[in-house]
Design a protein around this motif. Sequence first.
Motif, short mmCIF file in Angstrom:
data_model
loop_
_atom_site.label_atom_id
_atom_site.label_comp_id
_atom_site.label_asym_id
_atom_site.label_seq_id
_atom_site.Cartn_x
_atom_site.Cartn_y
_atom_site.Cartn_z
N PRO A 111 0.79 -1.24 0.00
CA PRO A 111 0.00 0.00 0.00
C PRO A 111 0.82 1.29 0.00
O PRO A 111 0.27 2.37 -0.14
CB PRO A 111 -0.83 -0.13 1.29
CG PRO A 111 -0.05 -1.05 2.17
CD PRO A 111 0.62 -2.02 1.24
N GLN A 112 2.15 1.17 0.15
CA GLN A 112 2.99 2.37 0.08
C GLN A 112 3.16 2.86 -1.35
O GLN A 112 3.68 3.95 -1.60
CB GLN A 112 4.37 2.11 0.71
CG GLN A 112 5.30 1.24 -0.12
CD GLN A 112 5.16 -0.25 0.18
OE1 GLN A 112 4.07 -0.73 0.47
NE2 GLN A 112 6.26 -0.97 0.10
N GLY A 113 2.73 2.03 -2.32
CA GLY A 113 2.85 2.38 -3.73
C GLY A 113 3.77 1.42 -4.45
O GLY A 113 4.68 0.85 -3.85
N VAL A 114 3.53 1.21 -5.74
CA VAL A 114 4.30 0.25 -6.52
C VAL A 114 4.62 0.79 -7.91
O VAL A 114 3.90 1.64 -8.43
CB VAL A 114 3.56 -1.10 -6.66
CG1 VAL A 114 3.50 -1.84 -5.34
CG2 VAL A 114 2.17 -0.90 -7.24
N PHE A 115 5.69 0.24 -8.47
CA PHE A 115 6.06 0.56 -9.85
C PHE A 115 6.90 -0.59 -10.38
O PHE A 115 7.40 -1.43 -9.61
CB PHE A 115 6.85 1.88 -9.92
CG PHE A 115 8.22 1.80 -9.31
CD1 PHE A 115 9.36 1.72 -10.11
CD2 PHE A 115 8.39 1.78 -7.93
CE1 PHE A 115 10.63 1.64 -9.55
CE2 PHE A 115 9.66 1.70 -7.36
CZ PHE A 115 10.78 1.63 -8.18
N TYR A 116 7.06 -0.65 -11.69
CA TYR A 116 7.92 -1.67 -12.27
C TYR A 116 9.37 -1.22 -12.20
O TYR A 116 9.68 -0.08 -12.55
CB TYR A 116 7.53 -1.93 -13.73
CG TYR A 116 6.30 -2.80 -13.89
CD1 TYR A 116 6.38 -4.17 -13.66
CD2 TYR A 116 5.08 -2.28 -14.27
CE1 TYR A 116 5.27 -5.00 -13.80
CE2 TYR A 116 3.96 -3.08 -14.42
CZ TYR A 116 4.06 -4.44 -14.19
OH TYR A 116 2.96 -5.26 -14.32
N SER A 117 10.24 -2.10 -11.78
CA SER A 117 11.65 -1.74 -11.60
C SER A 117 12.32 -1.40 -12.92
O SER A 117 13.31 -0.67 -12.95
CB SER A 117 12.41 -2.87 -10.90
OG SER A 117 12.30 -4.08 -11.63
N GLN A 118 11.80 -1.93 -14.02
CA GLN A 118 12.41 -1.69 -15.33
C GLN A 118 11.98 -0.36 -15.96
O GLN A 118 12.49 0.04 -17.00
CB GLN A 118 12.07 -2.83 -16.30
CG GLN A 118 12.66 -4.17 -15.89
CD GLN A 118 11.78 -4.95 -14.91
OE1 GLN A 118 10.80 -4.43 -14.40
NE2 GLN A 118 12.14 -6.19 -14.67
N ALA A 119 11.02 0.30 -15.34
CA ALA A 119 10.52 1.58 -15.86
C ALA A 119 9.86 2.34 -14.72
O ALA A 119 9.38 1.74 -13.77
CB ALA A 119 9.50 1.34 -16.98
N MET A 120 9.84 3.66 -14.81
CA MET A 120 9.22 4.43 -13.73
C MET A 120 7.71 4.54 -13.90
O MET A 120 7.01 4.93 -12.98
CB MET A 120 9.85 5.82 -13.66
CG MET A 120 11.28 5.80 -13.18
SD MET A 120 11.95 7.41 -12.81
CE MET A 120 13.61 6.95 -12.34
N PHE A 121 7.22 4.22 -15.06
CA PHE A 121 5.79 4.17 -15.32
C PHE A 121 5.44 2.83 -15.93
O PHE A 121 6.26 2.24 -16.63
CB PHE A 121 5.38 5.30 -16.30
CG PHE A 121 5.41 6.67 -15.71
CD1 PHE A 121 4.53 7.04 -14.70
CD2 PHE A 121 6.31 7.60 -16.18
CE1 PHE A 121 4.56 8.31 -14.17
CE2 PHE A 121 6.34 8.88 -15.66
CZ PHE A 121 5.47 9.24 -14.65
N PRO A 122 4.21 2.37 -15.65
CA PRO A 122 3.19 2.98 -14.80
C PRO A 122 3.57 2.89 -13.32
O PRO A 122 4.46 2.13 -12.95
CB PRO A 122 1.94 2.15 -15.11
CG PRO A 122 2.48 0.81 -15.53
CD PRO A 122 3.75 1.11 -16.26
N ILE A 123 2.85 3.67 -12.53
CA ILE A 123 3.14 3.76 -11.10
C ILE A 123 1.83 3.96 -10.35
O ILE A 123 0.91 4.61 -10.86
CB ILE A 123 4.12 4.92 -10.84
CG1 ILE A 123 4.59 4.96 -9.40
CG2 ILE A 123 3.50 6.26 -11.21
CD1 ILE A 123 5.72 5.96 -9.17
N ILE A 124 1.73 3.35 -9.18
CA ILE A 124 0.55 3.56 -8.33
C ILE A 124 1.00 4.29 -7.08
O ILE A 124 1.88 3.83 -6.35
CB ILE A 124 -0.15 2.25 -7.96
CG1 ILE A 124 -0.59 1.50 -9.24
CG2 ILE A 124 -1.37 2.52 -7.08
CD1 ILE A 124 -1.31 0.19 -8.97
N LEU A 125 0.39 5.45 -6.84
CA LEU A 125 0.73 6.30 -5.70
C LEU A 125 -0.46 6.44 -4.77
O LEU A 125 -1.55 6.85 -5.22
CB LEU A 125 1.13 7.70 -6.19
CG LEU A 125 2.37 7.81 -7.07
CD1 LEU A 125 2.42 9.18 -7.71
CD2 LEU A 125 3.62 7.54 -6.25
#
Length: 197
Positions: A111-125
Amino acid sequence: MKIAGIVLAGGLSTRMGQDKATLTLEGRPLLEQTVEMLAACNLDKVFVSGDYKGFNSILDRHQLLGPIGGLDACVAKLFGQFDALFVMPVDMPLLTSCECLFLIEKYKSHPQGVFYSQAMFPIILPLSDLLKEYLTKVLISPHNKQRSLFRLIKTLKLQSINAPPEKLFRFKNSNTQQQWNDCLKDHQQLKMLNKPN
């Protein structure tokens, strides 16, 4: 949990030489396709960071500050109405709802937020006080490096998620004409591979 989709489309597209949101893939603008893809992920509502008629547009409060400026406007507008933002740019034409849904599923555990390590997007904040305070602080900073996405991810301690190696091509951006041409080639190859015999 209420998650709003955000399509970042308010940039100047200086490296592309034209508005990336209006680039067409199979006759349809990227902005239209990206909004439709996020809507298919069962998000509560999808907004566009930028000024586009016919969409739920959110205008930047501070001009020429890139993705951080767009995020600031969206957070200010949607804070208290949603629990989190699913953010992606308009210039990732190879991304599909599968990658988006996978990230949403991972967010349930992080719940602190997630993103793919290979790219900064997409991202959940998460739409938290921490995010709001961070954006307020960096937007008044005279140093551009303070407004990087990398710094935001590090400060908020977002969880990185690994994408399968065979999916990495889907995270390609189209910031330049050459990158756009590369994405078009990949898209055409996918069509040929998926073409019924």
